[in-house]
Design a protein around this motif. Sequence first.
Motif, PDB file in Angstrom:
ATOM      1  N   CYS A   5      33.810  24.246  47.331  1.00 48.49           N
ATOM      2  CA  CYS A   5      34.001  24.335  45.870  1.00 48.49           C
ATOM      3  C   CYS A   5      32.844  25.395  45.421  1.00 48.49           C
ATOM      4  N   TYR A   6      32.938  26.368  44.501  1.00 42.50           N
ATOM      5  CA  TYR A   6      31.939  27.342  44.278  1.00 42.50           C
ATOM      6  C   TYR A   6      32.087  27.378  42.780  1.00 42.50           C
ATOM      7  N   HIS A   7      31.152  26.808  42.103  1.00 39.39           N
ATOM      8  CA  HIS A   7      31.307  27.240  40.653  1.00 39.39           C
ATOM      9  C   HIS A   7      30.236  28.407  40.438  1.00 39.39           C
ATOM     10  N   ARG A   8      31.013  29.606  39.593  1.00 42.46           N
ATOM     11  CA  ARG A   8      30.305  30.727  39.412  1.00 42.46           C
ATOM     12  C   ARG A   8      29.601  30.878  38.132  1.00 42.46           C
ATOM     13  N   ASP A   9      28.299  31.049  37.939  1.00 45.36           N
ATOM     14  CA  ASP A   9      27.725  30.873  36.526  1.00 45.36           C
ATOM     15  C   ASP A   9      28.467  31.864  35.464  1.00 45.36           C
ATOM     16  N   THR A  50      23.111  32.081  40.311  1.00 45.03           N
ATOM     17  CA  THR A  50      24.349  32.599  39.920  1.00 45.03           C
ATOM     18  C   THR A  50      25.637  31.737  40.206  1.00 45.03           C
ATOM     19  N   GLY A  51      25.387  30.558  40.673  1.00 41.45           N
ATOM     20  CA  GLY A  51      26.569  29.709  41.199  1.00 41.45           C
ATOM     21  C   GLY A  51      26.081  28.406  41.962  1.00 41.45           C
ATOM     22  N   ALA A  78      29.134  25.859  31.555  1.00 42.92           N
ATOM     23  CA  ALA A  78      28.178  26.810  32.204  1.00 42.92           C
ATOM     24  C   ALA A  78      28.829  27.944  33.196  1.00 42.92           C
ATOM     25  N   TYR A  79      29.922  27.490  33.641  1.00 42.69           N
ATOM     26  CA  TYR A  79      30.619  28.281  34.612  1.00 42.69           C
ATOM     27  C   TYR A  79      31.623  29.195  34.197  1.00 42.69           C
ATOM     28  N   ARG A  80      31.540  30.356  34.841  1.00 41.04           N
ATOM     29  CA  ARG A  80      32.953  31.257  34.471  1.00 41.04           C
ATOM     30  C   ARG A  80      34.116  31.094  35.245  1.00 41.04           C
TER      31      ARG A  80
END
Length: 182
Positions: A5-9, A50-51, A78-80
Amino acid sequence: MEFFCYHRDRPGSLPLRRELLEEHWSYMDRYDKELIARGPTFAADGETPTGSVHIVDLPDPAAARAFAFDEPGYQAGAYRDVLLRRWRNLLGRTMWDFPGGRTGGNRYLVLGLGSGPAVDLEVPPDRDELIAYGPLLSDDGAGWLGTAALLRAPDPATAGAVLTRDRYAHVEVHDWEFGGRR
């Protein structure tokens, strides 16, 4: 089942991320036993987040989606975007078992996104520099969609060389550090 799982800011979300930091850590504390790896990625300045990467062992894709989308930063905007994929832990260990420890040297997330015939399914020879490594898979685990690695390397180019670059549609290299409470 293991999931990456990678949440990108979202641009400009740093004040919101700071405001939610304790809430984020408390949320992750609930998954302490399921986490394989975790930690923030940073811009080239080494300071601006950044994430947020989380590799987690959960019962099924529905539980993974709940983990990713119930996270406080995601809920607050917060994440894109969020990259969520099945993952296979080829090292068979957690980041806390990494022989290099939590600090020392540069750490990176290398993310290769692809399709077609699978590549990089074997652990690279310099295993001692790998913190986490494995393929990104479809929900059913049958389709190869790329590879994710967390590793220690002297620079981004060396980190990116862990993957066979010409076999991926896109390869990203991000500064990364061990996550969790400080």
